[in-house]
Every structure is written in C-alpha cells, then in structure tokens.
Enzyme design. Structure first.
Site, PDB file in Angstrom:
ATOM      1  N   CYS A  91      -3.688  -0.827  -2.136  1.00  0.00           N
ATOM      2  CA  CYS A  91      -3.881   0.353  -2.421  1.00  0.00           C
ATOM      3  C   CYS A  91      -4.881   0.606  -3.599  1.00  0.00           C
ATOM      4  O   CYS A  91      -4.520   0.143  -4.646  1.00  0.00           O
ATOM      5  CB  CYS A  91      -2.609   1.225  -2.607  1.00  0.00           C
ATOM      6  SG  CYS A  91      -2.771   2.886  -3.150  1.00  0.00           S
ATOM      7  N   ASN A  92      -6.034   1.232  -3.253  1.00  0.00           N
ATOM      8  CA  ASN A  92      -6.985   1.236  -4.350  1.00  0.00           C
ATOM      9  C   ASN A  92      -6.489   2.160  -5.493  1.00  0.00           C
ATOM     10  O   ASN A  92      -6.528   1.925  -6.774  1.00  0.00           O
ATOM     11  CB  ASN A  92      -8.411   2.105  -3.863  1.00  0.00           C
ATOM     12  CG  ASN A  92      -9.243   1.129  -3.238  1.00  0.00           C
ATOM     13  OD1 ASN A  92     -10.235   0.606  -3.535  1.00  0.00           O
ATOM     14  ND2 ASN A  92      -8.697   0.784  -1.795  1.00  0.00           N
ATOM     15  N   THR A  93      -5.713   3.079  -5.099  1.00  0.00           N
ATOM     16  CA  THR A  93      -4.988   4.056  -6.279  1.00  0.00           C
ATOM     17  C   THR A  93      -4.074   3.334  -7.192  1.00  0.00           C
ATOM     18  O   THR A  93      -4.372   3.300  -8.376  1.00  0.00           O
ATOM     19  CB  THR A  93      -4.293   5.191  -5.740  1.00  0.00           C
ATOM     20  OG1 THR A  93      -5.317   5.797  -4.918  1.00  0.00           O
ATOM     21  CG2 THR A  93      -3.900   6.313  -6.747  1.00  0.00           C
ATOM     22  N   CYS A 134     -11.256   3.024  -1.067  1.00  0.00           N
ATOM     23  CA  CYS A 134     -10.162   3.604  -0.669  1.00  0.00           C
ATOM     24  C   CYS A 134      -9.853   3.080   0.645  1.00  0.00           C
ATOM     25  O   CYS A 134     -10.585   2.452   1.759  1.00  0.00           O
ATOM     26  CB  CYS A 134     -10.259   5.016  -0.345  1.00  0.00           C
ATOM     27  SG  CYS A 134      -8.553   5.734   0.536  1.00  0.00           S
ATOM     28  N   THR A 135      -8.493   2.462   0.838  1.00  0.00           N
ATOM     29  CA  THR A 135      -8.108   1.659   2.224  1.00  0.00           C
ATOM     30  C   THR A 135      -8.369   2.454   3.382  1.00  0.00           C
ATOM     31  O   THR A 135      -8.742   1.707   4.365  1.00  0.00           O
ATOM     32  CB  THR A 135      -6.581   1.774   2.031  1.00  0.00           C
ATOM     33  OG1 THR A 135      -5.985   3.095   1.930  1.00  0.00           O
ATOM     34  CG2 THR A 135      -5.903   0.860   1.206  1.00  0.00           C
ATOM     35  N   HIS A 136      -8.595   3.964   3.122  1.00  0.00           N
ATOM     36  CA  HIS A 136      -8.928   4.478   4.504  1.00  0.00           C
ATOM     37  C   HIS A 136     -10.316   4.416   5.067  1.00  0.00           C
ATOM     38  O   HIS A 136     -10.530   4.486   6.275  1.00  0.00           O
ATOM     39  CB  HIS A 136      -8.321   5.752   4.420  1.00  0.00           C
ATOM     40  CG  HIS A 136      -6.599   6.113   4.397  1.00  0.00           C
ATOM     41  ND1 HIS A 136      -6.137   5.334   3.686  1.00  0.00           N
ATOM     42  CD2 HIS A 136      -6.083   6.872   5.273  1.00  0.00           C
ATOM     43  CE1 HIS A 136      -4.938   5.790   3.696  1.00  0.00           C
ATOM     44  NE2 HIS A 136      -4.775   6.767   4.741  1.00  0.00           N
ATOM     45  N   TYR A 184      -0.636   8.384  -2.555  1.00  0.00           N
ATOM     46  CA  TYR A 184      -0.588   8.286  -4.039  1.00  0.00           C
ATOM     47  C   TYR A 184      -1.765   8.787  -4.893  1.00  0.00           C
ATOM     48  O   TYR A 184      -1.916   9.273  -5.952  1.00  0.00           O
ATOM     49  CB  TYR A 184      -0.724   6.463  -4.219  1.00  0.00           C
ATOM     50  CG  TYR A 184       0.627   5.901  -3.928  1.00  0.00           C
ATOM     51  CD1 TYR A 184       1.610   6.375  -3.540  1.00  0.00           C
ATOM     52  CD2 TYR A 184       0.783   4.617  -4.522  1.00  0.00           C
ATOM     53  CE1 TYR A 184       2.858   5.539  -3.276  1.00  0.00           C
ATOM     54  CE2 TYR A 184       1.734   3.675  -4.343  1.00  0.00           C
ATOM     55  CZ  TYR A 184       2.808   4.342  -3.619  1.00  0.00           C
ATOM     56  OH  TYR A 184       4.032   3.653  -3.812  1.00  0.00           O
ATOM     57  N   GLY A 185      -2.770   9.010  -3.992  1.00  0.00           N
ATOM     58  CA  GLY A 185      -4.094   9.523  -4.476  1.00  0.00           C
ATOM     59  C   GLY A 185      -3.991  10.639  -5.241  1.00  0.00           C
ATOM     60  O   GLY A 185      -5.071  10.828  -6.017  1.00  0.00           O
ATOM     61  N   GLU A 197      -6.511   9.160   9.218  1.00  0.00           N
ATOM     62  CA  GLU A 197      -5.165   8.869   9.547  1.00  0.00           C
ATOM     63  C   GLU A 197      -5.007   9.918  11.015  1.00  0.00           C
ATOM     64  O   GLU A 197      -4.149   9.343  11.844  1.00  0.00           O
ATOM     65  CB  GLU A 197      -4.045   9.415   8.826  1.00  0.00           C
ATOM     66  CG  GLU A 197      -3.926   8.688   7.579  1.00  0.00           C
ATOM     67  CD  GLU A 197      -2.760   8.961   6.694  1.00  0.00           C
ATOM     68  OE1 GLU A 197      -1.731  10.009   6.888  1.00  0.00           O
ATOM     69  OE2 GLU A 197      -2.706   8.159   5.484  1.00  0.00           O
ATOM     70  N   ASP A 211       0.998  -1.118   0.058  1.00  0.00           N
ATOM     71  CA  ASP A 211       0.025  -0.196  -0.009  1.00  0.00           C
ATOM     72  C   ASP A 211       1.012   1.133  -0.051  1.00  0.00           C
ATOM     73  O   ASP A 211       2.224   1.163   0.452  1.00  0.00           O
ATOM     74  CB  ASP A 211      -0.783  -0.079   1.273  1.00  0.00           C
ATOM     75  CG  ASP A 211      -1.870   1.189   1.260  1.00  0.00           C
ATOM     76  OD1 ASP A 211      -2.433   1.392   0.280  1.00  0.00           O
ATOM     77  OD2 ASP A 211      -1.738   1.635   2.192  1.00  0.00           O
ATOM     78  N   SER A 212       0.055   2.440  -0.425  1.00  0.00           N
ATOM     79  CA  SER A 212       0.965   3.620  -0.167  1.00  0.00           C
ATOM     80  C   SER A 212       1.557   4.050   1.198  1.00  0.00           C
ATOM     81  O   SER A 212       2.455   4.663   1.550  1.00  0.00           O
ATOM     82  CB  SER A 212       0.199   4.754  -0.713  1.00  0.00           C
ATOM     83  OG  SER A 212      -1.118   4.731  -0.119  1.00  0.00           O
TER      84      SER A 212
HETATM   85  N1  DGL Z   1      -4.004   3.831  -0.069  1.00  0.00           N
HETATM   86  C1  DGL Z   1      -4.802   5.056  -0.883  1.00  0.00           C
HETATM   87  C2  DGL Z   1      -5.948   4.318  -1.775  1.00  0.00           C
HETATM   88  O1  DGL Z   1      -6.600   3.431  -1.131  1.00  0.00           O
HETATM   89  C3  DGL Z   1      -5.050   6.041   0.093  1.00  0.00           C
HETATM   90  C4  DGL Z   1      -4.175   6.801   0.464  1.00  0.00           C
HETATM   91  C5  DGL Z   1      -3.161   7.531  -0.603  1.00  0.00           C
HETATM   92  O2  DGL Z   1      -3.894   8.367  -1.502  1.00  0.00           O
HETATM   93  O3  DGL Z   1      -2.057   7.248  -1.008  1.00  0.00           O
HETATM   94  O4  DGL Z   1      -6.229   4.925  -2.778  1.00  0.00           O
END
Ligand code: DGL
Length: 278
Positions: free
Chosen positions: A75-77, A189-191, A44-45, A155, A12-13
């Site tokens: 990571c979704n992105t 998104c992971t969060h 990363y987003g 976060e 993940d990012s």
């Molecule tokens: N992990 C990213 C996602 O799931 C979220 C955090 C980021 O923007 O890096 O898209």
C-alpha cells in the site's frame, strides 16, 4: 541446503496490493506469499497518518505472527506514512515499502528532471514521494496530484470506461500542459496500474509511466539476496503458493481482487481474520 523457505508477507489496505503481489509472483515464481488485505478498514488513502500507522501495525503483526521472512508494504499510503514505524517494530524482519523503489524508477526514467506523481490524498499529503525523489535527485521538480476517484474506478473494473477517461483528463491534463511539463509519471497507488491504458491515452506516448509494483518486485528480489533470505535453487517449496487473508467480505475480496491479480481467486481460499485480536 541453504535458503529460506518461509513465505513473504504482503500487506495492503485491500485488494489493490494484489498488483504488487502479481509482480512479485511473476518475478519470484518459487517463493511462497501470505497476502493480507485490510478490507474492513479500506480506504487508507483518506485517513490520517496516525490512523494508518495504527492499522498498519496491527496488520503486519498478523503477518509476522504467520512466520513471514519479510514484509512488503504494498500500500502506497501505508508506505508513505508508516514504513519507519513498521521497520522499527518488526526489526530484524525486513520491511520493504513501495515508495523508494517507485521514486528510484522515476528518477531513472526522467530526462528533464521533472516528475509527476499521482497517488491517494494521504500519500500526497505526507509528501513521501517528493522527499524520496529529491533525496536521489536534489534538483528534481516534483508535482503531486491526488487522484482518489481512480481508486473507486479501478475497483469497479472500469479500466477503459468513458468515466475513467474523463477523470484522467480532469486530473492529468493540467499536469502535462506547457513546455516545462514533466516527462515522467509515477503511478503512486496500488490501483493505478489497472488504469494504465487510459492514463497512457491521456498523457500520450512520450511520457514515461512508472509502475511501482514492478519496481518493488525488483527491490524485494535484491533485499532477499542481500539478507540471505532467498529460497535456495534446489530447495523444495512447501505450502500453497499464496495464502489470502482479508478482514472483511471475502466474496468481494475474491471478485474485485481478480481485477488486480489478473486471475480468478477462489472465495473459499480467502481466510477472514479479525485484526483487533492480532
Ligand atoms: N492501497 C492504497 C494505496 O496504494 C489505495 C487504496 C486506499 O486508499 O486504501 O495508496
């Protein structure tokens, strides 16, 4: 004795992907995991697809070098813009992303064929969720909404704060207004699973919430079986249940990561790595 005792790599990012790791560990309690959070280069987003592809390649190279039997792009992105690049680069190691399982679960949940997806700017811009949903349900109506501020709120651990409720109302109320509103919301998104209770309060009980962490864990279990990579039932397990790698600030990784993993992380157990050397 059959079965594959090598660990599963999860990338993940940063720390958000620990929501996916948590779901994986709950579903596959005997498997071993190596988790890498690219904390030096998060988020990363908000970055371009080319940059995320380059970062994702470096990150997963480290995992493949650690001898993992499968890579899960939590990571979704990165899943949205880099999955095919990674699958090609690491073949024959299977690389599983979170978009397809999330899309599948959204399609299974909707009754009115209207699905909302909330994600980072990069994920929305790439349109991967909308494409994946329409591949499965050609006439689906998909609305996408970037909710970048949710990343920072999660976060901070502000799962139920007034600020989070205000942000949720701002982003979500317009999506669910009117008779033709979606009946399903994909947390892309992971969060966002961390903010689920505030999101639920905002959208109401009638909307199906799809958490791509849970659905990805199910997809990984299937892919392990399909590729003959699952741990055998009698096979002894070796090494720690989870190894953590971060590219910056192990202290923050451990502190903030606990929010996403749902349990304490020992800072001393987080190994600092430099991906420029990977
Ligand atoms: N992990 C990213 C996602 O799931 C979220 C955090 C980021 O923007 O890096 O898209």
């Amino acid at each position: 004795m059959s079965g594959d005792g090598r660990p599963i790599g999860v990338f993940d990012s940063g720390m958000g992907g620990l929501t996916v790791l948590r779901a994986l560990a709950a579903r596959l309690p005997r498997e071993r995991f190596v988790y890498l959070g690219d904390t030096a280069r998060l988020p990363y987003g908000t970055k371009s697809a080319e940059t995320v592809q380059a970062y994702a390649l470096q990150a997963t190279r480290l995992l493949v070098g650690e001898g993992v039997k499968m890579v899960v792009v939590a990571c979704n992105t990165a899943s949205a813009v880099a999955l095919y690049v990674l699958q090609e680069a690491w073949d024959p190691v299977p690389v599983i992303g979170v978009i397809e399982p999330g899309a599948r679960a959204g399609v299974a949940a909707t009754k009115n064929r209207r699905i909302a997806v909330i994600a980072t700017e990069g994920t929305v811009k790439g349109g991967a969720y909308a494409r994946a949903i329409r591949r499965l349900m050609g006439d689906a109506h998909v609305v996408q909404q970037p909710c970048q501020v949710f990343v920072a709120l999660a976060e901070e651990g502000w799962a139920e704060s007034p600020a989070t409720l205000a942000a949720a109302k701002h982003y979500l109320e317009p999506l669910f207004d009117g008779a033709d509103a979606p009946d399903t919301l994909v947390l892309g998104c992971t969060h966002f699973p961390v903010l689920a209770s505030t999101i639920r309060r905002t959208v109401g009980a009638a909307i199906a919430l799809v958490d791509s962490a849970e659905t990805t864990a199910a997809a990984v279990e299937e892919a392990l079986a399909a590729n003959g990579l699952a741990l055998g039932p009698e096979q002894p397990v070796q090494g720690p249940a989870i190894r953590f790698f971060a590219t910056d600030a192990p202290e923050r990784f451990a502190r903030v990561g606990a929010i996403f993993l749902g349990r304490e992380i020992d800072e001393g157990a987080v190994e600092l790595v430099d991906l420029r050397k990977a």
